[in-house]
Motif scaffolding. Structure first.
Motif, PDB file in Angstrom:
ATOM      1  N   MET A   1       0.769  -1.204  -0.189  1.00  0.00           N
ATOM      2  CA  MET A   1       0.136  -0.064   0.098  1.00  0.00           C
ATOM      3  C   MET A   1       0.773   1.254  -0.157  1.00  0.00           C
ATOM      4  O   MET A   1       1.964   1.247   0.366  1.00  0.00           O
TER       5      MET A   1
ATOM      6  N   TRP B   1       2.975   5.079  12.367  1.00  0.00           N
ATOM      7  CA  TRP B   1       2.780   3.702  12.054  1.00  0.00           C
ATOM      8  C   TRP B   1       4.237   3.001  12.025  1.00  0.00           C
ATOM      9  O   TRP B   1       4.168   1.651  12.481  1.00  0.00           O
TER      10      TRP B   1
ATOM     11  N   LEU C   1       2.310  -6.620   5.903  1.00  0.00           N
ATOM     12  CA  LEU C   1       1.947  -5.002   5.374  1.00  0.00           C
ATOM     13  C   LEU C   1       3.117  -4.375   5.392  1.00  0.00           C
ATOM     14  O   LEU C   1       4.102  -4.268   6.312  1.00  0.00           O
TER      15      LEU C   1
ATOM     16  N   VAL D   1       4.257  -0.447   4.112  1.00  0.00           N
ATOM     17  CA  VAL D   1       3.971   0.993   3.392  1.00  0.00           C
ATOM     18  C   VAL D   1       5.109   1.545   2.708  1.00  0.00           C
ATOM     19  O   VAL D   1       6.064   1.668   3.047  1.00  0.00           O
TER      20      VAL D   1
ATOM     21  N   VAL E   1      -4.197  -0.311  -2.045  1.00  0.00           N
ATOM     22  CA  VAL E   1      -4.607   0.794  -1.056  1.00  0.00           C
ATOM     23  C   VAL E   1      -3.830   1.891  -1.105  1.00  0.00           C
ATOM     24  O   VAL E   1      -2.431   2.128  -0.862  1.00  0.00           O
TER      25      VAL E   1
ATOM     26  N   VAL F   1      -3.455   5.709   0.918  1.00  0.00           N
ATOM     27  CA  VAL F   1      -3.791   6.621   2.053  1.00  0.00           C
ATOM     28  C   VAL F   1      -3.131   7.808   1.839  1.00  0.00           C
ATOM     29  O   VAL F   1      -2.157   8.232   1.338  1.00  0.00           O
TER      30      VAL F   1
ATOM     31  N   TRP G   1      -4.795   2.636  10.400  1.00  0.00           N
ATOM     32  CA  TRP G   1      -3.785   1.680  10.675  1.00  0.00           C
ATOM     33  C   TRP G   1      -4.498   0.349  11.016  1.00  0.00           C
ATOM     34  O   TRP G   1      -3.980  -0.687  10.485  1.00  0.00           O
TER      35      TRP G   1
ATOM     36  N   ARG H   1      -7.231  -0.348   9.959  1.00  0.00           N
ATOM     37  CA  ARG H   1      -7.839  -0.998   8.937  1.00  0.00           C
ATOM     38  C   ARG H   1      -6.960  -1.780   7.845  1.00  0.00           C
ATOM     39  O   ARG H   1      -7.286  -2.586   7.328  1.00  0.00           O
ATOM     40  N   LEU H   2      -5.763  -0.914   7.793  1.00  0.00           N
ATOM     41  CA  LEU H   2      -4.751  -1.615   6.836  1.00  0.00           C
ATOM     42  C   LEU H   2      -4.475  -2.999   7.372  1.00  0.00           C
ATOM     43  O   LEU H   2      -4.278  -4.006   6.614  1.00  0.00           O
TER      44      LEU H   2
ATOM     45  N   LEU I   1      -7.195  -5.244   6.483  1.00  0.00           N
ATOM     46  CA  LEU I   1      -7.225  -5.750   5.057  1.00  0.00           C
ATOM     47  C   LEU I   1      -5.772  -6.665   4.826  1.00  0.00           C
ATOM     48  O   LEU I   1      -6.135  -7.652   4.084  1.00  0.00           O
ATOM     49  N   ALA I   2      -4.785  -6.592   5.436  1.00  0.00           N
ATOM     50  CA  ALA I   2      -4.014  -7.403   5.224  1.00  0.00           C
ATOM     51  C   ALA I   2      -4.009  -8.772   5.676  1.00  0.00           C
ATOM     52  O   ALA I   2      -3.533  -9.801   4.949  1.00  0.00           O
TER      53      ALA I   2
END
Length: 200
Positions: free
Chosen positions: A1, A18, A106, A108, A125, A127, A189, A191-192, A195-196
């Motif tokens: 993401m 994060w 995950l 970033v 994704v 952000v 964070w 939510r991510l 999702l992961a």
């Protein structure tokens, strides 16, 4: 993401949170510094294109001098991007492969110029960290000591955030208190991570 945001919106603050919360963050600014290190092909190409004035006596890049050039000249900015961005993308791809091999769920990619220089569709994704132009302008003048004309050029070099909001999956607004901003970053964070977890 991908994590992105226009200058002085607060993207780096989110990236720091994060990372503190256990995330793996690959920062474009760090990759840029890495590929522009003394002795690198990228620095040699920058030197050849922009001259001795952008190289310090110790052989490192004079970023302030280079910034003054590229923010006054769109063609120079395009030339710099053509030198730097391919090397940064190659280095990011290598790091992503390495983190995937270690089993990271995950990762970033912190990319300030995501919409300007890359294809956002390559990220599942996006952000976006956003703040009103007036707020960002005040931060650049007060916190970074930039002159108003420098701020104008810096902000004009990026697409308006209004264009980016519609193409982002999550938008974090940073115009209120730090506590409110931090809470929004924490929610994003979570939510991510969810999702992961779902994707695995």
């Amino acid at each position: 993401m991908a994590l992105t945001g226009n200058v002085a919106a607060g993207k780096s603050t989110v990236a720091g949170w994060w990372r503190a919360w256990g995330g793996i963050v690959i920062e474009a600014d760090e990759l840029v510094r890495e590929v522009q290190a003394p002795g690198s092909p990228v620095l040699a190409a920058i030197h050849a294109r922009f001259g001795d004035g952008v190289i310090r006596p110790d052989g490192t890049l004079d970023r302030a001098a280079l910034r003054r050039i590229v923010f006054r000249d769109a063609a120079a900015r395009t030339a710099l991007n053509a030198i730097v961005h391919p090397a940064v993308q190659e280095r990011r791809a290598t790091l992503l492969r390495e983190t995937a091999a270690r089993g990271a769920r995950l990762v970033v990619s912190d990319i300030p110029l995501l919409f300007e220089v890359l294809d956002p569709a390559q990220f599942d994704v996006i952000v976006l960290v956003d703040a009103p132009d007036a707020v960002r302008r005040e931060r650049l003048i007060r916190q970074r000591g930039l002159l108003p004309d420098e701020v104008d050029r810096l902000m004009a070099a990026q697409l308006p955030s209004s264009e980016k909001r519609a193409r982002s999956h999550i938008v974090l607004d940073n115009a209120g208190t730090l506590d409110t901003f931090r809470a929004a970053a924490a929610d994003a964070w979570k939510r991510l991570l969810d999702l992961a977890e779902t994707a695995t």
